[in-house]
Scaffold this motif. Sequence first.
Motif, short mmCIF file in Angstrom:
data_model
loop_
_atom_site.label_atom_id
_atom_site.label_comp_id
_atom_site.label_asym_id
_atom_site.label_seq_id
_atom_site.Cartn_x
_atom_site.Cartn_y
_atom_site.Cartn_z
N TRP A 83 2.12 -5.97 0.40
CA TRP A 83 2.06 -6.99 -0.72
C TRP A 83 3.29 -7.52 -1.09
O TRP A 83 4.00 -6.84 -1.02
N THR A 118 4.34 -9.65 -4.73
CA THR A 118 3.75 -10.18 -6.18
C THR A 118 5.13 -10.89 -6.67
O THR A 118 6.11 -10.55 -6.61
N GLU A 154 5.79 -11.65 -10.79
CA GLU A 154 5.10 -11.53 -11.88
C GLU A 154 6.01 -12.52 -12.78
O GLU A 154 6.84 -11.94 -13.77
N ARG A 201 1.90 -16.43 -11.82
CA ARG A 201 1.84 -14.93 -11.05
C ARG A 201 1.46 -15.17 -9.63
O ARG A 201 0.56 -16.13 -9.52
N LEU A 258 0.55 -13.54 -5.65
CA LEU A 258 0.32 -12.35 -4.69
C LEU A 258 0.19 -13.13 -3.41
O LEU A 258 -0.40 -13.97 -3.07
N ASP A 299 -5.01 -12.09 -14.68
CA ASP A 299 -4.90 -11.02 -15.16
C ASP A 299 -4.89 -9.78 -14.04
O ASP A 299 -5.38 -10.06 -12.78
N ASP A 300 -4.81 -8.81 -14.46
CA ASP A 300 -4.73 -7.52 -13.58
C ASP A 300 -6.17 -7.30 -13.00
O ASP A 300 -6.30 -7.00 -11.70
N ALA A 301 -7.24 -7.57 -13.61
CA ALA A 301 -8.70 -7.32 -12.97
C ALA A 301 -8.90 -8.40 -11.90
O ALA A 301 -9.56 -8.05 -11.00
N LEU A 334 -6.67 -9.82 -10.14
CA LEU A 334 -5.53 -9.57 -9.04
C LEU A 334 -6.18 -8.42 -8.17
O LEU A 334 -6.23 -8.49 -7.32
N ALA A 335 -6.89 -7.32 -8.80
CA ALA A 335 -7.47 -6.34 -8.15
C ALA A 335 -8.65 -7.02 -7.17
O ALA A 335 -9.11 -6.25 -6.48
#
Length: 82
Positions: free
Chosen positions: A2, A4, A6, A14, A16, A41-43, A45-46
């Motif tokens: 991956w 990223t 940031e 941001r 990915l 946000d991180d959620a 992104l996941a």
Amino acid sequence: GWATDEEEVLPGLRCLARPVFDASGTVVAALSVSMRGRQFDDALLAKLMPRLANASAQIGHKLGCGKDLIFPRSERRHPPEE
């Protein structure tokens, strides 16, 4: 693998990215998703990681890349669609 970003290149952005491999195992392209930092946000992104992995794997599969290279063992629960 991956990649990223940031907010390193542009504040508030941001990204990915995931490589696309051909039959020889060479990276020939990459797929990326970019969004304003507050929305990405991180959620999210996941949630996007496995989708981006599937998309890059499907393209790689069409280019002749074998499953063992496309999916490290930890990611084999998301095989490319035939």
